[in-house]
Motif scaffolding. Sequence first.
Motif, PDB file in Angstrom:
ATOM      1  N   CYS A  48       0.833  -1.214   0.000  1.00  9.13           N
ATOM      2  CA  CYS A  48       0.000   0.000   0.000  1.00  9.13           C
ATOM      3  C   CYS A  48       0.861   1.255   0.000  1.00  9.13           C
ATOM      4  CB  CYS A  48      -0.931  -0.007   1.215  1.00  9.13           C
ATOM      5  SG  CYS A  48      -2.358  -1.095   1.025  1.00  9.13           S
ATOM      6  N   LYS A  49       1.937   1.251   0.768  1.00  9.69           N
ATOM      7  CA  LYS A  49       2.824   2.414   0.786  1.00  9.69           C
ATOM      8  C   LYS A  49       3.429   2.655  -0.591  1.00  9.69           C
ATOM      9  CE  LYS A  49       6.977   4.398   2.853  1.00  9.69           C
ATOM     10  NZ  LYS A  49       7.522   4.770   1.516  1.00  9.69           N
ATOM     11  N   MET A  50       3.890   1.589  -1.226  1.00 11.81           N
ATOM     12  CA  MET A  50       4.520   1.732  -2.532  1.00 11.81           C
ATOM     13  C   MET A  50       3.503   2.133  -3.596  1.00 11.81           C
ATOM     14  SD  MET A  50       7.219  -1.495  -2.267  1.00 11.81           S
ATOM     15  CE  MET A  50       8.040  -1.168  -3.829  1.00 11.81           C
ATOM     16  N   ILE A  51       2.287   1.617  -3.478  1.00 11.96           N
ATOM     17  CA  ILE A  51       1.219   2.026  -4.393  1.00 11.96           C
ATOM     18  C   ILE A  51       0.880   3.488  -4.180  1.00 11.96           C
ATOM     19  CG2 ILE A  51      -1.238   1.708  -4.922  1.00 11.96           C
ATOM     20  CD1 ILE A  51      -0.762  -1.311  -4.197  1.00 11.96           C
ATOM     21  N   ASN A  52       0.769   3.886  -2.936  1.00 11.33           N
ATOM     22  CA  ASN A  52       0.450   5.286  -2.623  1.00 11.33           C
ATOM     23  C   ASN A  52       1.536   6.231  -3.124  1.00 11.33           C
ATOM     24  OD1 ASN A  52      -1.417   7.156  -1.075  1.00 11.33           O
ATOM     25  ND2 ASN A  52       0.521   7.608  -0.064  1.00 11.33           N
ATOM     26  N   ASP A  53       2.786   5.808  -3.038  1.00  7.23           N
ATOM     27  CA  ASP A  53       3.893   6.642  -3.527  1.00  7.23           C
ATOM     28  C   ASP A  53       3.782   6.908  -5.026  1.00  7.23           C
ATOM     29  OD1 ASP A  53       4.999   6.792  -1.004  1.00  7.23           O
ATOM     30  OD2 ASP A  53       6.503   5.231  -1.361  1.00  7.23           O
ATOM     31  N   LYS A  54       3.150   5.975  -5.747  1.00  5.82           N
ATOM     32  CA  LYS A  54       3.098   6.088  -7.207  1.00  5.82           C
ATOM     33  C   LYS A  54       1.785   6.663  -7.728  1.00  5.82           C
ATOM     34  CE  LYS A  54       6.395   2.344  -8.134  1.00  5.82           C
ATOM     35  NZ  LYS A  54       7.316   3.109  -9.008  1.00  5.82           N
ATOM     36  N   ILE A  55       0.668   6.339  -7.087  1.00  2.00           N
ATOM     37  CA  ILE A  55      -0.640   6.776  -7.621  1.00  2.00           C
ATOM     38  C   ILE A  55      -1.537   7.304  -6.499  1.00  2.00           C
ATOM     39  CG2 ILE A  55      -0.572   5.266  -9.647  1.00  2.00           C
ATOM     40  CD1 ILE A  55      -2.526   3.378  -8.122  1.00  2.00           C
ATOM     41  N   SER A  56      -0.983   8.123  -5.642  1.00  2.00           N
ATOM     42  CA  SER A  56      -1.706   8.552  -4.441  1.00  2.00           C
ATOM     43  C   SER A  56      -3.009   9.280  -4.727  1.00  2.00           C
ATOM     44  CB  SER A  56      -0.809   9.446  -3.577  1.00  2.00           C
ATOM     45  OG  SER A  56      -0.423  10.607  -4.293  1.00  2.00           O
ATOM     46  N   ASP A  57      -3.101   9.997  -5.846  1.00  2.00           N
ATOM     47  CA  ASP A  57      -4.315  10.748  -6.155  1.00  2.00           C
ATOM     48  C   ASP A  57      -5.404   9.901  -6.803  1.00  2.00           C
ATOM     49  OD1 ASP A  57      -3.287  13.069  -5.137  1.00  2.00           O
ATOM     50  OD2 ASP A  57      -2.580  13.828  -7.065  1.00  2.00           O
ATOM     51  N   GLU A  58      -5.109   8.636  -7.064  1.00  2.00           N
ATOM     52  CA  GLU A  58      -6.054   7.798  -7.790  1.00  2.00           C
ATOM     53  C   GLU A  58      -6.800   6.815  -6.905  1.00  2.00           C
ATOM     54  OE1 GLU A  58      -4.485   6.041 -11.430  1.00  2.00           O
ATOM     55  OE2 GLU A  58      -2.748   7.364 -11.281  1.00  2.00           O
ATOM     56  N   ILE A  59      -6.384   6.673  -5.665  1.00  2.00           N
ATOM     57  CA  ILE A  59      -6.955   5.613  -4.844  1.00  2.00           C
ATOM     58  C   ILE A  59      -6.895   5.965  -3.361  1.00  2.00           C
ATOM     59  CG2 ILE A  59      -4.793   4.302  -4.605  1.00  2.00           C
ATOM     60  CD1 ILE A  59      -6.627   1.775  -5.157  1.00  2.00           C
ATOM     61  N   TRP A  60      -7.930   5.578  -2.631  1.00  2.38           N
ATOM     62  CA  TRP A  60      -7.942   5.704  -1.181  1.00  2.38           C
ATOM     63  C   TRP A  60      -7.360   4.437  -0.560  1.00  2.38           C
ATOM     64  CZ3 TRP A  60      -9.056  10.220   1.020  1.00  2.38           C
ATOM     65  CH2 TRP A  60      -9.846  11.131   0.317  1.00  2.38           C
ATOM     66  N   ILE A  61      -6.645   4.605   0.532  1.00  2.00           N
ATOM     67  CA  ILE A  61      -6.148   3.462   1.283  1.00  2.00           C
ATOM     68  C   ILE A  61      -6.819   3.490   2.650  1.00  2.00           C
ATOM     69  CG2 ILE A  61      -4.150   2.328   2.293  1.00  2.00           C
ATOM     70  CD1 ILE A  61      -2.498   3.481  -0.004  1.00  2.00           C
ATOM     71  N   ALA A  62      -7.663   2.507   2.891  1.00  2.00           N
ATOM     72  CA  ALA A  62      -8.392   2.408   4.152  1.00  2.00           C
ATOM     73  C   ALA A  62      -7.492   1.776   5.215  1.00  2.00           C
ATOM     74  CB  ALA A  62      -9.651   1.573   3.948  1.00  2.00           C
ATOM     75  N   ILE A 225       0.279  -4.885  -9.535  1.00  4.37           N
ATOM     76  CA  ILE A 225      -0.935  -4.504  -8.806  1.00  4.37           C
ATOM     77  C   ILE A 225      -1.473  -3.171  -9.306  1.00  4.37           C
ATOM     78  CG2 ILE A 225      -1.851  -3.862  -6.537  1.00  4.37           C
ATOM     79  CD1 ILE A 225       0.129  -5.905  -5.320  1.00  4.37           C
ATOM     80  N   ILE A 226      -0.590  -2.227  -9.578  1.00 11.47           N
ATOM     81  CA  ILE A 226      -1.027  -0.929 -10.109  1.00 11.47           C
ATOM     82  C   ILE A 226      -1.676  -1.108 -11.477  1.00 11.47           C
ATOM     83  CG2 ILE A 226      -0.202   1.283 -11.021  1.00 11.47           C
ATOM     84  CD1 ILE A 226       1.811   1.334  -8.700  1.00 11.47           C
ATOM     85  N   GLU A 227      -1.106  -1.966 -12.299  1.00 15.40           N
ATOM     86  CA  GLU A 227      -1.711  -2.250 -13.611  1.00 15.40           C
ATOM     87  C   GLU A 227      -3.112  -2.827 -13.440  1.00 15.40           C
ATOM     88  OE1 GLU A 227      -0.897  -5.115 -17.540  1.00 15.40           O
ATOM     89  OE2 GLU A 227       0.566  -5.024 -15.909  1.00 15.40           O
ATOM     90  N   LEU A 228      -3.264  -3.735 -12.488  1.00 15.22           N
ATOM     91  CA  LEU A 228      -4.561  -4.332 -12.220  1.00 15.22           C
ATOM     92  C   LEU A 228      -5.554  -3.275 -11.734  1.00 15.22           C
ATOM     93  CD1 LEU A 228      -5.039  -7.720 -10.390  1.00 15.22           C
ATOM     94  CD2 LEU A 228      -6.548  -5.801  -9.919  1.00 15.22           C
ATOM     95  N   ILE A 229      -5.095  -2.396 -10.829  1.00 11.80           N
ATOM     96  CA  ILE A 229      -5.960  -1.341 -10.302  1.00 11.80           C
ATOM     97  C   ILE A 229      -6.403  -0.394 -11.408  1.00 11.80           C
ATOM     98  CG2 ILE A 229      -5.968   0.729  -8.835  1.00 11.80           C
ATOM     99  CD1 ILE A 229      -4.222  -0.865  -6.847  1.00 11.80           C
ATOM    100  N   HIS A 230      -5.504  -0.052 -12.307  1.00 12.84           N
ATOM    101  CA  HIS A 230      -5.871   0.833 -13.419  1.00 12.84           C
ATOM    102  C   HIS A 230      -6.937   0.190 -14.298  1.00 12.84           C
ATOM    103  CE1 HIS A 230      -1.998   3.459 -13.198  1.00 12.84           C
ATOM    104  NE2 HIS A 230      -2.986   3.976 -12.496  1.00 12.84           N
ATOM    105  N   ASN A 231      -6.835  -1.096 -14.564  1.00 16.15           N
ATOM    106  CA  ASN A 231      -7.870  -1.795 -15.314  1.00 16.15           C
ATOM    107  C   ASN A 231      -9.184  -1.823 -14.548  1.00 16.15           C
ATOM    108  OD1 ASN A 231      -6.707  -2.598 -17.837  1.00 16.15           O
ATOM    109  ND2 ASN A 231      -5.483  -4.126 -16.775  1.00 16.15           N
ATOM    110  N   PHE A 232      -9.084  -1.983 -13.243  1.00 20.62           N
ATOM    111  CA  PHE A 232     -10.267  -1.994 -12.382  1.00 20.62           C
ATOM    112  C   PHE A 232     -10.966  -0.633 -12.415  1.00 20.62           C
ATOM    113  CE2 PHE A 232     -11.894  -2.199  -7.789  1.00 20.62           C
ATOM    114  CZ  PHE A 232     -13.009  -2.953  -8.130  1.00 20.62           C
ATOM    115  N   ILE A 233     -10.200   0.439 -12.294  1.00 20.20           N
ATOM    116  CA  ILE A 233     -10.761   1.786 -12.346  1.00 20.20           C
ATOM    117  C   ILE A 233     -11.444   2.037 -13.680  1.00 20.20           C
ATOM    118  CG2 ILE A 233     -10.158   4.248 -12.404  1.00 20.20           C
ATOM    119  CD1 ILE A 233      -7.932   3.623 -10.360  1.00 20.20           C
ATOM    120  N   ALA A 234     -10.809   1.566 -14.756  1.00 20.13           N
ATOM    121  CA  ALA A 234     -11.340   1.792 -16.106  1.00 20.13           C
ATOM    122  C   ALA A 234     -12.496   0.862 -16.455  1.00 20.13           C
ATOM    123  CB  ALA A 234     -10.220   1.626 -17.127  1.00 20.13           C
ATOM    124  N   GLY A 235     -12.764  -0.127 -15.602  1.00 19.90           N
ATOM    125  CA  GLY A 235     -13.834  -1.073 -15.885  1.00 19.90           C
ATOM    126  C   GLY A 235     -13.458  -2.147 -16.884  1.00 19.90           C
TER     127      GLY A 235
END
Length: 243
Positions: A48-62, A225-235
């Motif tokens: 989560c930290k590494m994901i947040n460092d790269k795409i912090s404005d695109e996703i919330w971390i609960a 994981i970031i690639e997967l999240i981007h696909n998830f965001i895009a549907g």
Amino acid sequence: MYMVDYTSDDFKTNLSKAEVAIVPIGSVEAHGHHLPLGTDIFSPRLFCKMINDKISDEIWIAPEIPYGQSYDLSIYPGTIHIPTEVMSSYVFFVGKSLYDNGIKKLVFLNGHGGNANALNLASEKLMQMGMDIIIINWWLDFSKEILTITEGQGHAGEDESSAILYYNKSLVQMDKALKNDKKPLMRVYFKDRGRILYENALSGDATKATFEKGEKIFEVLTEKIIELIHNFIAGNYYSEENK
């Protein structure tokens, strides 16, 4: 964006930036004699930290859910076991509350295999409300990538021990690392499974773990994981073969 760092007003203001949240989920569980009880918490936390460092404005971390279903390893000191039916209900209501707050898509970033049934059950209920969910079991979903870095995998084995060496090597006692070559021939459930299959609370060969392997695991898998999240965001949930 870490949710807990925001005020209620600021969360509402920034909600339009992202309607996707990650919930990291782990367990408090014995991992051999060499790894800390929080091993399954620490890997999702670092992802989560590494994901947040790269795409912090695109996703919330609960906030993370630290406890999990750990029946098999409950025979070993320090393990905290939450039954599947209890955990699935808890996870469902966490997801439901996030949905009620405007989070439309949810990523369960799971660090512990015992949680799988609970997460599946919770996801089935959440999707009926209209929420989209993906479950990422990092060691399983990206096993192919991991095995280009390590010779093997296992509970507190080479891959997981390498990951924690990279997370914080001061928490790892490599002089106590052992090897357990037992491999189940089937998905079998029996009362003493933990004692027999996970002798010394591990599987695989922990002695082969290194800091460098852990670093590579986190680098490679974070990008996946970031690639997967981007696909998830895009549907982009599926592909179609050309007819």
